[in-house]
Design a protein around this motif. Structure first.
Motif, PDB file in Angstrom:
ATOM      1  N   TYR A 175       0.815  -1.214   0.000  1.00  0.00           N
ATOM      2  CA  TYR A 175       0.000   0.000   0.000  1.00  0.00           C
ATOM      3  C   TYR A 175       0.851   1.267   0.000  1.00  0.00           C
ATOM      4  O   TYR A 175       0.578   2.212  -0.739  1.00  0.00           O
ATOM      5  N   THR A 176       1.893   1.321   0.832  1.00  0.00           N
ATOM      6  CA  THR A 176       2.692   2.540   0.967  1.00  0.00           C
ATOM      7  C   THR A 176       3.381   2.900  -0.339  1.00  0.00           C
ATOM      8  O   THR A 176       3.381   4.068  -0.748  1.00  0.00           O
ATOM      9  N   ASP A 177       3.965   1.918  -1.021  1.00  0.00           N
ATOM     10  CA  ASP A 177       4.601   2.189  -2.319  1.00  0.00           C
ATOM     11  C   ASP A 177       3.582   2.723  -3.320  1.00  0.00           C
ATOM     12  O   ASP A 177       3.860   3.661  -4.065  1.00  0.00           O
ATOM     13  N   ALA A 178       2.412   2.107  -3.346  1.00  0.00           N
ATOM     14  CA  ALA A 178       1.369   2.550  -4.273  1.00  0.00           C
ATOM     15  C   ALA A 178       0.928   3.969  -3.955  1.00  0.00           C
ATOM     16  O   ALA A 178       0.752   4.798  -4.856  1.00  0.00           O
ATOM     17  N   MET A 179       0.752   4.254  -2.678  1.00  0.00           N
ATOM     18  CA  MET A 179       0.336   5.584  -2.262  1.00  0.00           C
ATOM     19  C   MET A 179       1.392   6.621  -2.668  1.00  0.00           C
ATOM     20  O   MET A 179       1.059   7.665  -3.247  1.00  0.00           O
ATOM     21  N   ASN A 180       2.654   6.320  -2.408  1.00  0.00           N
ATOM     22  CA  ASN A 180       3.735   7.240  -2.766  1.00  0.00           C
ATOM     23  C   ASN A 180       3.808   7.477  -4.266  1.00  0.00           C
ATOM     24  O   ASN A 180       4.113   8.576  -4.723  1.00  0.00           O
ATOM     25  N   GLN A 181       3.543   6.443  -5.038  1.00  0.00           N
ATOM     26  CA  GLN A 181       3.656   6.541  -6.486  1.00  0.00           C
ATOM     27  C   GLN A 181       2.430   7.175  -7.155  1.00  0.00           C
ATOM     28  O   GLN A 181       2.565   7.926  -8.112  1.00  0.00           O
ATOM     29  N   PHE A 182       1.227   6.899  -6.637  1.00  0.00           N
ATOM     30  CA  PHE A 182       0.023   7.287  -7.371  1.00  0.00           C
ATOM     31  C   PHE A 182      -0.811   8.400  -6.723  1.00  0.00           C
ATOM     32  O   PHE A 182      -1.617   9.008  -7.419  1.00  0.00           O
ATOM     33  N   ASN A 183      -0.655   8.669  -5.422  1.00  0.00           N
ATOM     34  CA  ASN A 183      -1.356   9.825  -4.863  1.00  0.00           C
ATOM     35  C   ASN A 183      -0.734  11.053  -5.508  1.00  0.00           C
ATOM     36  O   ASN A 183       0.475  11.226  -5.494  1.00  0.00           O
ATOM     37  N   GLY A 184      -1.554  11.853  -6.090  1.00  0.00           N
ATOM     38  CA  GLY A 184      -1.042  13.006  -6.834  1.00  0.00           C
ATOM     39  C   GLY A 184      -1.050  12.757  -8.332  1.00  0.00           C
ATOM     40  O   GLY A 184      -0.768  13.671  -9.105  1.00  0.00           O
ATOM     41  N   PHE A 185      -1.356  11.518  -8.756  1.00  0.00           N
ATOM     42  CA  PHE A 185      -1.467  11.254 -10.202  1.00  0.00           C
ATOM     43  C   PHE A 185      -2.527  12.183 -10.780  1.00  0.00           C
ATOM     44  O   PHE A 185      -3.582  12.382 -10.200  1.00  0.00           O
ATOM     45  N   ASN A 186      -2.215  12.753 -11.928  1.00  0.00           N
ATOM     46  CA  ASN A 186      -3.162  13.631 -12.604  1.00  0.00           C
ATOM     47  C   ASN A 186      -3.036  13.406 -14.102  1.00  0.00           C
ATOM     48  O   ASN A 186      -1.994  13.676 -14.681  1.00  0.00           O
ATOM     49  N   ALA A 187      -4.076  12.895 -14.727  1.00  0.00           N
ATOM     50  CA  ALA A 187      -4.052  12.582 -16.158  1.00  0.00           C
ATOM     51  C   ALA A 187      -4.204  13.831 -17.024  1.00  0.00           C
ATOM     52  O   ALA A 187      -4.059  13.754 -18.240  1.00  0.00           O
ATOM     53  N   ASN A 188      -4.513  14.982 -16.410  1.00  0.00           N
ATOM     54  CA  ASN A 188      -4.702  16.213 -17.196  1.00  0.00           C
ATOM     55  C   ASN A 188      -3.385  16.768 -17.698  1.00  0.00           C
ATOM     56  O   ASN A 188      -2.398  16.768 -17.080  1.00  0.00           O
TER      57      ASN A 188
END
Length: 188
Positions: A175-188
Motif C-alpha cells: 500500500y505505501t509504495d502505491a500511495m507514494n507513487q500514485f497519490n497526486g497522479f493527474n491525467a490532465n
C-alpha cells in the motif's frame, strides 16, 4: 489472495457513467489479463486472475451501489480474505477528473457504496482507490449517473490505466509504495 472490487451499478443505462468508473477499471483489468468477468457469484459478477503469483478475485457487485457491501462481504467471507487484502475502486466527486487518491481506511465520505461496505464489513479498514470524476456543477444524482464528454473520456482512460497499475503495485509492493507513487497522479 486479494479481492479487487470495482463499484458501479449493473445495467446498460449505467454503463460508462461517472458512478461506474470502478466497473470500467475492473473490466479493463480483466481484459488486460485475458479473462471475462462472467461468473455469477457473491451477488455480483466475478473472475480470477494472478498478479505477482497472488490469486486475485475481480468482483463487480450486482446489488446496485447502495448495497455493494453485501457482495463484498460474501466474497471476502467465502475466500477468507482479510480486510487488508481488499481493494475497492470507485468514483470520487471531491477529486478533479483524472486524479487518483489511495487510502487504507477512513470514512465513507458521503459515498453510499463505501458506506454499505463499512456497514457490512463492520470495519473501515480496506484499501480504496478513489478515481476523481470532478465536482458536480448541477444536481448530484444526474451528475454521477451522467456520462463523460469525449474529451473527459480520454483523460479518464489514462486514469483507469493508472488505477490498474496502482492495484498491481499494492499487490506486488504494498500500500505505501502505491500511495507514494500514485497519490497526486493527474491525467490532465
Amino acid at each position: 489472495m486479494y479481492l479487487v472490487v470495482g463499484l458501479g451499478n449493473p445495467g446498460e443505462e449505467y454503463k460508462h457513467t461517472r458512478h461506474n468508473v470502478g466497473f470500467d477499471v475492473v473490466d479493463l483489468m480483466a481484459k488486460k489479463y485475458n479473462v471475462s468477468i462472467n461468473r455469477t457469484k457473491f451477488k455480483g459478477m466475478c473472475a480470477q486472475i494472478n498478479v505477482a503469483s497472488e490469486k486475485i478475485i475481480l468482483l463487480k457487485p450486482s446489488t446496485y451501489m447502495n448495497l455493494s457491501g453485501e457482495s463484498v462481504r460474501e466474497a471476502s467471507s467465502f475466500y477468507k480474505i482479510p480486510n487488508e487484502n481488499i481493494i475497492i475502486i470507485y468514483d470520487d466527486i471531491s477529486l478533479d477528473a483524472g486524479k487518483l487518491r489511495i487510502r487504507s481506511k477512513g470514512s465513507a465520505g458521503g459515498h453510499n457504496g463505501i458506506k454499505s461496505i463499512i456497514e457490512c464489513m463492520s470495519s473501515d479498514v480496506f484499501t480504496r482507490i478513489k478515481v476523481g470524476t470532478g465536482k458536480p456543477q448541477r444536481e448530484l444524482i444526474s451528475y454521477v449517473l451522467g456520462h463523460f464528454s469525449k474529451e473527459q473520456r480520454v483523460i479518464m482512460e489514462k486514469t483507469f490505466e493508472a488505477s490498474i497499475k496502482a492495484t498491481q503495485t499494492i499487490i506486488e509492493k504494498g500500500y505505501t509504495d502505491a500511495m507514494n507513487q500514485f497519490n497526486g497522479f493527474n491525467a490532465n
